[in-house]
Design an enzyme around this catalytic site. Sequence first.
Site, PDB file in Angstrom:
ATOM      1  N   HIS A  91       0.837  -1.204   0.000  1.00 15.92           N
ATOM      2  CA  HIS A  91       0.000   0.000   0.000  1.00 15.92           C
ATOM      3  C   HIS A  91       0.873   1.256   0.000  1.00 15.92           C
ATOM      4  O   HIS A  91       0.604   2.216  -0.724  1.00 15.92           O
ATOM      5  CB  HIS A  91      -0.919   0.011   1.219  1.00 15.92           C
ATOM      6  CG  HIS A  91      -1.888  -1.130   1.259  1.00 15.92           C
ATOM      7  ND1 HIS A  91      -2.988  -1.215   0.436  1.00 15.92           N
ATOM      8  CD2 HIS A  91      -1.907  -2.254   2.025  1.00 15.92           C
ATOM      9  CE1 HIS A  91      -3.650  -2.334   0.698  1.00 15.92           C
ATOM     10  NE2 HIS A  91      -3.011  -2.972   1.658  1.00 15.92           N
ATOM     11  N   GLU A  99       5.071  -4.203 -12.195  1.00 12.26           N
ATOM     12  CA  GLU A  99       6.464  -3.845 -12.462  1.00 12.26           C
ATOM     13  C   GLU A  99       7.125  -4.898 -13.342  1.00 12.26           C
ATOM     14  O   GLU A  99       7.851  -4.567 -14.290  1.00 12.26           O
ATOM     15  CB  GLU A  99       7.215  -3.699 -11.139  1.00 12.26           C
ATOM     16  CG  GLU A  99       6.643  -2.641 -10.218  1.00 12.26           C
ATOM     17  CD  GLU A  99       7.204  -2.691  -8.805  1.00 12.26           C
ATOM     18  OE1 GLU A  99       6.731  -1.917  -7.950  1.00 12.26           O
ATOM     19  OE2 GLU A  99       8.110  -3.517  -8.546  1.00 12.26           O
ATOM     20  N   ARG A 135       6.396   3.323  -9.557  1.00 13.36           N
ATOM     21  CA  ARG A 135       7.263   4.354  -8.987  1.00 13.36           C
ATOM     22  C   ARG A 135       8.159   4.984 -10.057  1.00 13.36           C
ATOM     23  O   ARG A 135       8.312   4.475 -11.160  1.00 13.36           O
ATOM     24  CB  ARG A 135       8.102   3.753  -7.850  1.00 13.36           C
ATOM     25  CG  ARG A 135       7.271   3.236  -6.703  1.00 13.36           C
ATOM     26  CD  ARG A 135       8.150   2.761  -5.562  1.00 13.36           C
ATOM     27  NE  ARG A 135       9.102   1.734  -5.962  1.00 13.36           N
ATOM     28  CZ  ARG A 135       8.790   0.445  -6.129  1.00 13.36           C
ATOM     29  NH1 ARG A 135       7.544   0.025  -5.969  1.00 13.36           N
ATOM     30  NH2 ARG A 135       9.725  -0.423  -6.483  1.00 13.36           N
TER      31      ARG A 135
END
EC number: 2.4.1.227
Length: 344
Positions: A17, A259, A155
Amino acid sequence: MKLFIRVDASTQIGTGHVMRCLALAQAWQDAGGQVVFVMATEAPDLKTRLNAEGMEVIHLPIQIGSAEDAKETAKLARQFNANWVVVDGYNFGAKYQEIIKESDLKLLFIDDYGHAEYYYADVVLNQDIYAHENLYMQREPYTKLLLGINYALLRREFSQYQREQKTHPLIVKKLLVTLGGSDLNNLTLKVINALKLLELSNLEVLVVVGGSNPHYEKLQVASQHLQFPIYFHRNVQNMPNLMAWSDIAISASGSTIWELAFMGLPSLILILADNQASNAKKLGEMRLIYNLGEGKDIAPIVIANALKKLMLATKERTEMARLCQNLVDGQGSRRVLNQILHSM
């Protein structure tokens, strides 16, 4: 602009999270804004990372998801003059959202399977492949839905990574093992035991151990007598480089799968929690991953046999990688940010 993020991490909760909220926080920073994280749990390694990213972390020792939690979060957000509040976690429900909205704050609610009875948030984000509007029929007329992999939060190290079309060797020599930030049931140890069953000598293994993983020493001891080198990496911040190095991966079915897909890395997937099952099942059916099922139920020999099979299937690995890279483009965080900014 200030973004206020209410999220938690621990050995029990995991770190997923926080890490996907970090992706959104980085996008907010890149747009010139400031970010404040509020956590009810102690997570020193994550706090260190967030601070290093230029983000403030406030510890709020309170019952997670309670009405008091919502009121204190709203109070802090107003004190910081926050433009938006982001809430991510399965302990936050309808009442929590309602309290935030009654405080005259904009709210983004990150969700995975429609666990709240009702949705008061301005925006609900579900980045999973199975996300659909029927999960959120009970919502306010103004609530906007962001559903699907186009909104996968990756990210900055991924979104800015110049990925290339991955080449897939006939002989797999490099394996990445990454089973979440905490790996409460120590499935990494099960994978290491599976590797001991492989009759291979020309393999290198990288094991990513999350900052909330309590089993690090046990893993080092268990790997001492492997017939090939194994390296451990803790608190990793260069995952794209590790994935680019690897020929194949064994991973949990959390956010890491997006990812892996972005990087085009063929993967064997273990389900670590109930909320991960739907993604793993759907991606397995689409032949984007090799779904091994519930990690706690699977025997090391099954993992070893599946790994050997995929290692030998060059054509299958190449097709998996192609399909995965077509699925995830790494721009999800930017898309979510744009939706927020357009709602201000």
